[in-house]
Each structure stands twice: as C-alpha cells, then as structure tokens.
Scaffold this active site. Sequence first.
Site, PDB file in Angstrom:
ATOM      1  NE  ARG A  84     -29.077  57.795   0.153  1.00  0.00           N
ATOM      2  CZ  ARG A  84     -28.759  58.401  -0.969  1.00  0.00           C
ATOM      3  NH1 ARG A  84     -27.601  58.150  -1.553  1.00  0.00           N
ATOM      4  NH2 ARG A  84     -29.568  59.259  -1.527  1.00  0.00           N
ATOM      5  CB  THR A 109     -23.521  62.157   6.669  1.00  0.00           C
ATOM      6  OG1 THR A 109     -24.433  61.074   6.959  1.00  0.00           O
ATOM      7  CG2 THR A 109     -23.472  63.094   7.856  1.00  0.00           C
ATOM      8  CG  ASP A 148     -36.885  58.060  -1.422  1.00  0.00           C
ATOM      9  OD1 ASP A 148     -37.286  56.901  -1.194  1.00  0.00           O
ATOM     10  OD2 ASP A 148     -36.186  58.698  -0.617  1.00  0.00           O
ATOM     11  CG  ASP A 181     -40.315  58.712   0.118  1.00  0.00           C
ATOM     12  OD1 ASP A 181     -40.600  58.163   1.196  1.00  0.00           O
ATOM     13  OD2 ASP A 181     -39.597  59.732   0.049  1.00  0.00           O
TER      14      ASP A 181
HETATM   15  C1  PRP Z   1     -32.341  54.052  -0.458  1.00  0.00           C
HETATM   16  C2  PRP Z   1     -32.221  52.756  -1.238  1.00  0.00           C
HETATM   17  C3  PRP Z   1     -30.909  52.213  -0.739  1.00  0.00           C
HETATM   18  C4  PRP Z   1     -30.101  53.435  -0.503  1.00  0.00           C
HETATM   19  C5  PRP Z   1     -29.130  53.596  -1.648  1.00  0.00           C
HETATM   20  O1  PRP Z   1     -32.785  53.836   0.822  1.00  0.00           O
HETATM   21  O2  PRP Z   1     -33.310  51.909  -1.058  1.00  0.00           O
HETATM   22  O3  PRP Z   1     -31.023  51.446   0.462  1.00  0.00           O
HETATM   23  O4  PRP Z   1     -31.000  54.558  -0.487  1.00  0.00           O
HETATM   24  O5  PRP Z   1     -28.297  54.665  -1.429  1.00  0.00           O
HETATM   25  P1  PRP Z   1     -26.727  54.516  -1.173  1.00  0.00           P
HETATM   26  O6  PRP Z   1     -26.237  53.554  -2.206  1.00  0.00           O
HETATM   27  O7  PRP Z   1     -26.208  55.910  -1.367  1.00  0.00           O
HETATM   28  O8  PRP Z   1     -26.534  54.006   0.223  1.00  0.00           O
HETATM   29  P2  PRP Z   1     -33.084  55.028   1.869  1.00  0.00           P
HETATM   30  O9  PRP Z   1     -31.855  55.351   2.638  1.00  0.00           O
HETATM   31  O10 PRP Z   1     -33.737  56.166   1.135  1.00  0.00           O
HETATM   32  O11 PRP Z   1     -34.054  54.360   2.897  1.00  0.00           O
HETATM   33  P3  PRP Z   1     -35.557  53.800   2.696  1.00  0.00           P
HETATM   34  O12 PRP Z   1     -35.451  52.551   1.845  1.00  0.00           O
HETATM   35  O13 PRP Z   1     -35.963  53.510   4.082  1.00  0.00           O
HETATM   36  O14 PRP Z   1     -36.377  54.862   2.024  1.00  0.00           O
HETATM   37  N1  URA Z   2     -32.026  56.103  -2.930  1.00  0.00           N
HETATM   38  C1  URA Z   2     -33.120  56.216  -3.718  1.00  0.00           C
HETATM   39  O1  URA Z   2     -34.204  55.750  -3.341  1.00  0.00           O
HETATM   40  N2  URA Z   2     -32.987  56.827  -4.890  1.00  0.00           N
HETATM   41  C2  URA Z   2     -31.832  57.315  -5.342  1.00  0.00           C
HETATM   42  O2  URA Z   2     -31.776  57.873  -6.463  1.00  0.00           O
HETATM   43  C3  URA Z   2     -30.705  57.199  -4.510  1.00  0.00           C
HETATM   44  C4  URA Z   2     -30.828  56.583  -3.317  1.00  0.00           C
END
Ligand code: PRP
Ligand code: URA
Length: 209
Positions: free
Chosen positions: A104, A108, A200, A203
């Site tokens: 994400r 945005t 997160d 993370d």
């Molecule tokens: C997180 C999570 C989802 C997304 C959910 O990933 O694992 O993929 O956010 O959010 P949304 O429903 O608003 O799209 P992130 O973008 O943080 O990436 P990562 O898994 O690489 O940390």
């Molecule tokens: N992605 C995450 O990892 N945590 C949240 O709460 C939302 C999006």
Amino acid sequence: MSNVVITNHPLIQHKLSILRRVETSSKEFRALIREIAMLLCYEATRDLHLKEIEIETPICKTTAKSIEGKKLAIVPILRAGLGMVDGMLELIPSARVGHIGLYRDHETLMPVEYYCKLPADINERDVFVVDPMLATGGSAIDAISQIKLRKPRSIKFVCIISAPEGIEALQKAHPDVEIFCAGMDEKLNEHGYIVPGLGDAGDRIFGTK
Ligand code: PRP
Ligand code: URA
C-alpha cells in the site's frame, strides 16, 4: 453479510488475542499466524467434495471417503500473506502456491503491484488468496482482479483481521468471492490501520520495525 464467515471458535479467538498484544514477539507472532491460518483453512475447505473409495482395514474391506481430485492453489499477498502459507499447506499439502506482490502506498493507501507468479494451470484450480489484513480492501481487490484474469475455477479470500470498510469494498468488487476471517474489528483510523487491529502485520512477522 452474505459470503462472509467470521469464525468464533474459542481456539482462534484465544490465539487472536495473543496476536494483537503489542508485547508479542515476532517469533510468537509468526507461530500464531501460522496456527490461525491452519484453523481458518479447516473452515475454508468445509465444502470440498468427497468421493467413495474402496479400502481395506486390518479387519475387512469397506468403503470410505476421499477428497475428490480437487486441484487447489494458495496465493499469498506479499509480504504478510507469506506468514499464512505454511499453516494452509499443513492441511492441503498438495496445493500449488502462487505469489502476488503488492504494497500500500502510505500516502494514497492504493495498492502498488510489483510481482505476480501464478501456477500455470491456475485455470483448473480453486484458489485461496491469503493475507492477514483486510483494511481498505484495496490490496485484496487488486490481487483478486489479477488472478481472475487467469480464470481460476473459484476464489476464496482468507484473512485474520478485517475492517468493515474492507469487507464491504471486497464484497462490492467481487461478490462471488467468499471471505473467511478470524475477526472483524471496529474501523480504520486516519492512516488506514485497523482499530484495534494488531499494527502492521508485515513488520510484525518479519521484524522490520
Ligand atoms: C498490508 C496487508 C495487506 C494490506 C491491507 O500490506 O498485509 O496486504 O496492507 O491493506 P488494504 O486492505 O488497505 O489494502 P502492506 O501494504 O503493509 O505491505 P507488506 O505486507 O509488504 O508490509
Ligand atoms: N495493513 C496492516 O498490516 N495493518 C493494518 O492495520 C492495515 C493494513
């Protein structure tokens, strides 16, 4: 809500509470994600078809049930979805695994795709898309749209925590996709994080913050 299964199994709810806690270590967090994924897989595979087969026990010949040659695939949304793959494979070990890389954009909140590798025969498979978090729904919607271009037999979305906003958006965009999750929380905050959530997920799984 049609097409949404929110599990209230005590084992899942107990593990979810430990997962949410800020003091839970990455090691413990990873183990819990894996265990909850396995329990959710049990729910999400409830409608697999069975066939009768002939077997022989030490006592006699009999008929028994066997899963009908279903071809399955698991597609984690990178990164955090990776944490759920082993738990799913524990129950459906012959499933193929594809990968979709999305993150994400922090400004945005829109998903940015950077990788997509799916099994060549995905059009013959029932697909489980996995990601621990369904927040705005943007990532899941985008990943499922990509997979649909390859015409799989069916798609289910398996997540651990969802926000009402994400469930609504995903149902609107892909009404044919059944959603399985361990808990639906209250809301999203102004940064698009699920409240109370667990922070997160990526993370916390990979210890990157
Ligand atoms: C997180 C999570 C989802 C997304 C959910 O990933 O694992 O993929 O956010 O959010 P949304 O429903 O608003 O799209 P992130 O973008 O943080 O990436 P990562 O898994 O690489 O940390
Ligand atoms: N992605 C995450 O990892 N945590 C949240 O709460 C939302 C999006």
